[in-house]
Motif scaffolding. Structure first.
Motif, PDB file in Angstrom:
ATOM      1  N   VAL A   1     -20.437  14.716  -1.149  1.00 36.55           N
ATOM      2  CA  VAL A   1     -22.451  15.010  -1.093  1.00 36.55           C
ATOM      3  C   VAL A   1     -22.888  13.810  -2.031  1.00 36.55           C
ATOM      4  CG1 VAL A   1     -22.346  17.034  -0.218  1.00 36.55           C
ATOM      5  CG2 VAL A   1     -22.647  16.475  -2.627  1.00 36.55           C
ATOM      6  N   ILE A   2     -23.959  13.217  -1.634  1.00 36.98           N
ATOM      7  CA  ILE A   2     -24.497  12.247  -2.207  1.00 36.98           C
ATOM      8  C   ILE A   2     -26.235  12.989  -1.893  1.00 36.98           C
ATOM      9  CG2 ILE A   2     -26.078   9.693  -2.030  1.00 36.98           C
ATOM     10  CD1 ILE A   2     -23.250   8.615  -0.295  1.00 36.98           C
ATOM     11  N   GLY A   3     -26.945  13.586  -3.033  1.00 41.18           N
ATOM     12  CA  GLY A   3     -27.989  13.161  -2.972  1.00 41.18           C
ATOM     13  C   GLY A   3     -29.189  12.232  -4.491  1.00 41.18           C
ATOM     14  N   ALA A   4     -30.182  12.556  -3.889  1.00 39.13           N
ATOM     15  CA  ALA A   4     -31.149  11.927  -4.834  1.00 39.13           C
ATOM     16  C   ALA A   4     -31.554  12.521  -5.904  1.00 39.13           C
ATOM     17  CB  ALA A   4     -32.391  11.380  -4.141  1.00 39.13           C
ATOM     18  N   HIS A   5     -32.269  11.833  -6.824  1.00 40.78           N
ATOM     19  CA  HIS A   5     -32.590  12.572  -8.443  1.00 40.78           C
ATOM     20  C   HIS A   5     -33.930  13.201  -8.137  1.00 40.78           C
ATOM     21  CE1 HIS A   5     -32.849  13.334 -12.742  1.00 40.78           C
ATOM     22  NE2 HIS A   5     -31.489  12.601 -12.949  1.00 40.78           N
TER      23      HIS A   5
ATOM     24  N   VAL B   1     -28.352  22.962   1.318  1.00 41.08           N
ATOM     25  CA  VAL B   1     -26.932  22.268   2.606  1.00 41.08           C
ATOM     26  C   VAL B   1     -26.410  21.805   1.102  1.00 41.08           C
ATOM     27  CG1 VAL B   1     -29.064  21.813   4.462  1.00 41.08           C
ATOM     28  CG2 VAL B   1     -28.393  19.856   2.770  1.00 41.08           C
ATOM     29  N   LEU B   2     -26.187  21.162   0.067  1.00 44.79           N
ATOM     30  CA  LEU B   2     -25.294  20.623  -0.825  1.00 44.79           C
ATOM     31  C   LEU B   2     -23.958  21.455  -1.301  1.00 44.79           C
ATOM     32  CD1 LEU B   2     -28.152  19.002  -3.665  1.00 44.79           C
ATOM     33  CD2 LEU B   2     -26.212  18.122  -1.478  1.00 44.79           C
ATOM     34  N   ILE B   3     -24.520  22.646  -1.500  1.00 49.39           N
ATOM     35  CA  ILE B   3     -22.928  23.846  -1.738  1.00 49.39           C
ATOM     36  C   ILE B   3     -22.741  24.183  -0.496  1.00 49.39           C
ATOM     37  CG2 ILE B   3     -24.741  24.370  -4.054  1.00 49.39           C
ATOM     38  CD1 ILE B   3     -25.301  26.821  -2.472  1.00 49.39           C
ATOM     39  N   GLU B   4     -23.284  23.901   0.874  1.00 44.41           N
ATOM     40  CA  GLU B   4     -22.324  24.345   1.513  1.00 44.41           C
ATOM     41  C   GLU B   4     -20.762  23.299   2.318  1.00 44.41           C
ATOM     42  OE1 GLU B   4     -25.758  27.172   3.548  1.00 44.41           O
ATOM     43  OE2 GLU B   4     -25.542  25.113   4.801  1.00 44.41           O
ATOM     44  N   ALA B   5     -22.088  21.949   2.252  1.00 40.03           N
ATOM     45  CA  ALA B   5     -21.065  21.044   1.845  1.00 40.03           C
ATOM     46  C   ALA B   5     -19.477  21.534   1.106  1.00 40.03           C
ATOM     47  CB  ALA B   5     -22.064  19.786   2.152  1.00 40.03           C
ATOM     48  N   MET B   6     -20.218  20.872   0.403  1.00 43.50           N
ATOM     49  CA  MET B   6     -19.257  20.785  -0.958  1.00 43.50           C
ATOM     50  C   MET B   6     -18.232  22.037  -0.930  1.00 43.50           C
ATOM     51  SD  MET B   6     -21.463  19.752  -4.713  1.00 43.50           S
ATOM     52  CE  MET B   6     -22.463  21.118  -4.938  1.00 43.50           C
ATOM     53  N   ALA B   7     -18.298  23.061  -0.364  1.00 38.04           N
ATOM     54  CA  ALA B   7     -17.884  24.358  -0.273  1.00 38.04           C
ATOM     55  C   ALA B   7     -16.935  23.684   1.226  1.00 38.04           C
ATOM     56  CB  ALA B   7     -17.989  25.898   0.146  1.00 38.04           C
ATOM     57  N   CYS B   8     -17.522  23.020   1.908  1.00 39.08           N
ATOM     58  CA  CYS B   8     -16.666  22.826   3.820  1.00 39.08           C
ATOM     59  C   CYS B   8     -15.088  21.458   3.444  1.00 39.08           C
ATOM     60  CB  CYS B   8     -18.035  22.549   4.461  1.00 39.08           C
ATOM     61  SG  CYS B   8     -18.464  24.234   5.003  1.00 39.08           S
TER      62      CYS B   8
ATOM     63  N   GLY C   1     -24.015  17.799  -9.896  1.00 44.27           N
ATOM     64  CA  GLY C   1     -22.739  17.771 -11.361  1.00 44.27           C
ATOM     65  C   GLY C   1     -22.266  16.867 -11.001  1.00 44.27           C
ATOM     66  N   ASP C   2     -20.759  16.779 -11.903  1.00 43.81           N
ATOM     67  CA  ASP C   2     -20.047  16.163 -11.100  1.00 43.81           C
ATOM     68  C   ASP C   2     -19.139  15.987 -10.294  1.00 43.81           C
ATOM     69  OD1 ASP C   2     -18.198  17.938 -11.397  1.00 43.81           O
ATOM     70  OD2 ASP C   2     -17.768  17.055 -13.776  1.00 43.81           O
TER      71      ASP C   2
ATOM     72  N   ARG D   1     -16.239  23.411  -8.304  1.00 41.09           N
ATOM     73  CA  ARG D   1     -17.702  23.609  -8.105  1.00 41.09           C
ATOM     74  C   ARG D   1     -18.635  24.783  -7.810  1.00 41.09           C
ATOM     75  NH1 ARG D   1     -21.329  21.641 -12.273  1.00 41.09           N
ATOM     76  NH2 ARG D   1     -23.688  22.333 -11.823  1.00 41.09           N
ATOM     77  N   VAL D   2     -18.319  24.986  -6.352  1.00 37.21           N
ATOM     78  CA  VAL D   2     -19.028  26.139  -6.133  1.00 37.21           C
ATOM     79  C   VAL D   2     -18.253  27.122  -5.989  1.00 37.21           C
ATOM     80  CG1 VAL D   2     -18.883  27.292  -3.412  1.00 37.21           C
ATOM     81  CG2 VAL D   2     -19.864  24.484  -3.206  1.00 37.21           C
ATOM     82  N   LEU D   3     -16.957  27.427  -6.403  1.00 40.02           N
ATOM     83  CA  LEU D   3     -16.054  28.250  -6.204  1.00 40.02           C
ATOM     84  C   LEU D   3     -16.688  29.244  -7.798  1.00 40.02           C
ATOM     85  CD1 LEU D   3     -13.021  27.528  -4.916  1.00 40.02           C
ATOM     86  CD2 LEU D   3     -14.376  29.052  -4.204  1.00 40.02           C
ATOM     87  N   ALA D   4     -16.854  27.905  -8.521  1.00 45.38           N
ATOM     88  CA  ALA D   4     -17.475  28.309 -10.185  1.00 45.38           C
ATOM     89  C   ALA D   4     -18.406  28.907 -10.272  1.00 45.38           C
ATOM     90  CB  ALA D   4     -17.085  27.447 -11.188  1.00 45.38           C
ATOM     91  N   HIS D   5     -19.810  28.496  -9.256  1.00 42.20           N
ATOM     92  CA  HIS D   5     -21.015  28.256  -9.373  1.00 42.20           C
ATOM     93  C   HIS D   5     -21.767  29.193  -8.314  1.00 42.20           C
ATOM     94  CE1 HIS D   5     -20.757  26.706 -13.707  1.00 42.20           C
ATOM     95  NE2 HIS D   5     -20.296  25.435 -12.865  1.00 42.20           N
ATOM     96  N   TYR D   6     -21.153  28.746  -7.393  1.00 40.38           N
ATOM     97  CA  TYR D   6     -22.407  29.164  -5.987  1.00 40.38           C
ATOM     98  C   TYR D   6     -21.876  30.637  -5.293  1.00 40.38           C
ATOM     99  CZ  TYR D   6     -24.684  25.481  -8.212  1.00 40.38           C
ATOM    100  OH  TYR D   6     -25.584  24.982  -9.304  1.00 40.38           O
TER     101      TYR D   6
END
Length: 375
Positions: A286-290, A275-282, A299-300, A337-342
């Motif tokens: 995003v906020i995530g736990a470590h 869901v992180l990469i889906e949201a970033m693409a949109c 990433g950054d 980041r999504v375009l570069a990696h995911y």
């Protein structure tokens, strides 16, 4: 490829991208559906251009370690593939079945693993795993820790870090969101304790003019609804039934932030966090736990808080709510980041490179001018 994961229509875009690559003739065998803790997902046929997607019967649906495919021997005998990709963990009966059948046909095989916690399985699963380790040509791992786990468990073959699926950036893309009087925080996934959704509710309770939208299903839904009432979040928390993969872009389009507050438990920690990469693409910050792979995925391009730290999560949410410049920066970074990696195309290309290596490693050596010479 044999995969129960591709019952989800959005995941099939990787298959189309694979089929477009040179010299690939792809057949994918998938079950009619798959049942897990979130419910039953029927095989969707959403992205099926350029390859064959065949439904094959599944025995022991919903039983992660012991399901298998009763017609797999017949189907592989008819297909005679150059390689077999078992999109399954090495300890599963289905993986053992596929690798054993591939051995009989002289076909190189690979498997996929998410496992980022060391587990010593009891027989017969430990035996399944050992057989698979000895007889596959390659391992694909969805996160960095999984490769270390494989090596610790005795796997000595080649292994490559390749996420299982990416996203299609033409489908998961930013859209203009109409103004909203509330700061809308979203979560999508299982409503289960290890996902830490209670942390999100406690953090949101301290944020004025905010609301939370939870998309998914699971055993904790009633407890979470009770907690929301206890925290005074009546009217500010919406439970949305589990959405089809094709409906997810519309869900993200209504959010100001997506949170994945996972917590590590004795038998699980976050293996990726799609869901992180889906949201970033949109274009959603995003906020995530470590937890597990989450910080590596973000990433950054987002914010990370210590596992279980409600105060830190609340502070991150407040920053996003109040700082438009930060939101815009994370939107930009996340999409990049999504375009570069995911993207699905990136993941397909990485998988294709593994296939090429498998076929090269399996090919008999070409005789040279000194063939047969003794040194």
């Amino acid at each position: 490829m044999v995969s129960k994961a591709v019952v989800v229509g959005a995941y099939q875009r990787k298959l189309e991208e694979l089929a477009r690559l040179p010299d690939v003739q792809l057949t994918v065998l998938a079950p009619p559906g798959w049942r897990d803790s979130r419910g039953y997902t029927r095989l969707e046929r959403v992205h099926v251009t350029g390859y064959q997607l065949l439904a094959t019967p599944l025995a022991f649906d919903g039983h992660f370690h012991v399901h298998f495919y009763p017609r797999l021997a017949r189907e592989l005998a008819a297909l005679q593939p150059d390689l077999l990709h078992m999109d399954e963990e090495p300890c599963n009966l289905a993986t053992l079945q596929g690798v054993w059948l591939a051995q009989r046909q002289g076909t190189p095989a690979c498997f996929f693993t998410w496992q980022n916690l060391y587990r010593s399985y009891p027989p017969p699963f430990r035996w399944f795993e050992r057989y698979v380790f000895r007889h596959v040509a390659h391992a694909l791992a969805g996160n960095a820790e999984a490769i270390g786990i494989l090596q610790r468990k005795g796997y000595r073959g080649p292994a490559t870090l390749v996420p299982q699926f990416g996203v299609d950036p033409d489908i998961f893309r930013p859209v203009t969101r109409p103004p909203s009087p509330r700061f809308v925080i979203g979560y999508a996934g299982g409503l289960v304790p290890e996902k830490g959704i209670d942390l999100l509710l406690r953090a949101a309770a301290a944020l004025p003019d905010s609301e939370v939208r939870l998309a998914g299903s699971g055993s904790q839904q009633a407890a979470l609804a009770a907690l929301a009432r206890q925290l005074g979040l009546d009217g500010r928390v919406t439970f949305i039934p589990r959405l089809a993969s094709t409906a997810m872009p519309d869900f993200y389009a209504a959010l100001d932030a997506l949170v994945l507050p996972s917590r590590t438990v004795s038998n699980w920690k976050e293996q990726f966090g799609r869901v992180l990469i889906e949201a970033m693409a949109c274009g959603v910050p995003v906020i995530g736990a470590h937890s597990g792979e989450i910080p590596h995925v973000i990433g950054d391009a987002g914010l990370v808080f210590p596992e279980g730290d409600v105060t830190a999560l609340r502070d991150h949410l407040r920053r996003l709510q109040q700082d438009a410049a930060l939101r815009h920066d994370l939107i930009r970074r996340g999409r990049a980041r999504v375009l570069a990696h995911y993207t699905q195309a990136k993941i397909a290309a990485m998988t294709y490179a593994v296939y090429q290596q498998m076929l090269t490693d399996a090919a008999p050596p070409t005789p040279g001018p000194t063939a047969g010479a003794r040194f």
